[in-house]
Design a protein around this motif. Sequence first.
Motif, PDB file in Angstrom:
ATOM      1  N   SER A  81      -5.088   0.997   3.546  1.00 39.67           N
ATOM      2  CA  SER A  81      -3.999   1.919   3.834  1.00 39.67           C
ATOM      3  C   SER A  81      -3.205   2.139   2.548  1.00 39.67           C
ATOM      4  CB  SER A  81      -3.071   1.331   4.904  1.00 39.67           C
ATOM      5  OG  SER A  81      -1.847   2.040   4.936  1.00 39.67           O
ATOM      6  N   LEU A  82      -2.971   3.395   2.197  1.00 37.21           N
ATOM      7  CA  LEU A  82      -2.150   3.681   1.017  1.00 37.21           C
ATOM      8  C   LEU A  82      -0.677   3.427   1.303  1.00 37.21           C
ATOM      9  CD1 LEU A  82      -3.904   6.956  -0.196  1.00 37.21           C
ATOM     10  CD2 LEU A  82      -4.090   4.666  -1.196  1.00 37.21           C
ATOM     11  N   GLU A  83      -0.302   3.407   2.568  1.00 35.75           N
ATOM     12  CA  GLU A  83       1.091   3.170   2.950  1.00 35.75           C
ATOM     13  C   GLU A  83       1.462   1.692   2.903  1.00 35.75           C
ATOM     14  OE1 GLU A  83       2.396   6.436   6.088  1.00 35.75           O
ATOM     15  OE2 GLU A  83       0.582   5.375   6.734  1.00 35.75           O
ATOM     16  N   THR A  84       0.583   0.832   3.440  1.00 35.08           N
ATOM     17  CA  THR A  84       0.914  -0.589   3.559  1.00 35.08           C
ATOM     18  C   THR A  84       0.104  -1.492   2.635  1.00 35.08           C
ATOM     19  OG1 THR A  84      -0.742  -1.004   5.276  1.00 35.08           O
ATOM     20  CG2 THR A  84       1.448  -0.243   6.003  1.00 35.08           C
ATOM     21  N   GLY A  85      -1.035  -1.003   2.157  1.00 37.83           N
ATOM     22  CA  GLY A  85      -1.926  -1.810   1.330  1.00 37.83           C
ATOM     23  C   GLY A  85      -2.880  -2.679   2.122  1.00 37.83           C
ATOM     24  N   GLU A 101     -10.623  -8.030   5.660  1.00 35.96           N
ATOM     25  CA  GLU A 101      -9.335  -8.690   5.524  1.00 35.96           C
ATOM     26  C   GLU A 101      -8.919  -8.664   4.070  1.00 35.96           C
ATOM     27  OE1 GLU A 101      -9.039 -12.533   7.266  1.00 35.96           O
ATOM     28  OE2 GLU A 101     -10.177 -11.948   9.035  1.00 35.96           O
ATOM     29  N   GLY A 102      -7.652  -8.432   3.834  1.00 33.76           N
ATOM     30  CA  GLY A 102      -7.139  -8.391   2.476  1.00 33.76           C
ATOM     31  C   GLY A 102      -6.025  -7.380   2.369  1.00 33.76           C
ATOM     32  N   CYS A 151      -9.578  -3.701  -6.026  1.00 31.13           N
ATOM     33  CA  CYS A 151      -9.901  -4.166  -4.684  1.00 31.13           C
ATOM     34  C   CYS A 151      -9.922  -5.702  -4.709  1.00 31.13           C
ATOM     35  CB  CYS A 151     -11.268  -3.616  -4.274  1.00 31.13           C
ATOM     36  SG  CYS A 151     -11.852  -4.220  -2.679  1.00 31.13           S
ATOM     37  N   PRO A 152      -9.309  -6.362  -3.721  1.00 36.23           N
ATOM     38  CA  PRO A 152      -9.310  -7.830  -3.711  1.00 36.23           C
ATOM     39  C   PRO A 152     -10.683  -8.430  -3.383  1.00 36.23           C
ATOM     40  CG  PRO A 152      -8.249  -6.986  -1.745  1.00 36.23           C
ATOM     41  CD  PRO A 152      -8.539  -5.803  -2.619  1.00 36.23           C
TER      42      PRO A 152
END
Length: 110
Positions: A71-75, A82-83, A44-45
Motif C-alpha cells: 500500500s502506498l498509503e500505509t506501507g 507480510e512486511g 522491498c523488505p
Amino acid sequence: MSWIDVGSIDQIPVRGARILKTAVGCVALFRTSEAEVFATSDRCPHKGGPLSDGIVHGKSVTCPLHNWVFSLETGEAQGADEGQIATYPVRVENGRIIIDGTQLAKRTAA
C-alpha cells in the motif's frame, strides 16, 4: 515538520516513480493515475527489490522482483505477504511536490 520542494509533479510519469536520494537512503516518489503522490522507501523488505521499478496500480505498488504488493498509503504488504515499507509525508501544492524533510534527515545506525 520542515517541508521541502522536491520538484514538479510533471517530473513523475503517471503510474510511475522517481528516486529521491536522502540521508535515510533512496525514497521513491510514486504518482498514481489520479495525480496523487506518495513517498516510500525504495527497497522491498523481501529481497531488496527497487520498488521504483515496480508497477503502480491504484494506491499500491508491486515489487518487480517477486510480485509483493504494498500500500502506498500505509506501507503495509497486501495479500498473503507480510512486511512493511517506510512511508513519508508528502503533498502536492500548485503542481509542486512537497515532502517532510524532518523524517528524511534522520539517519539510523546500521
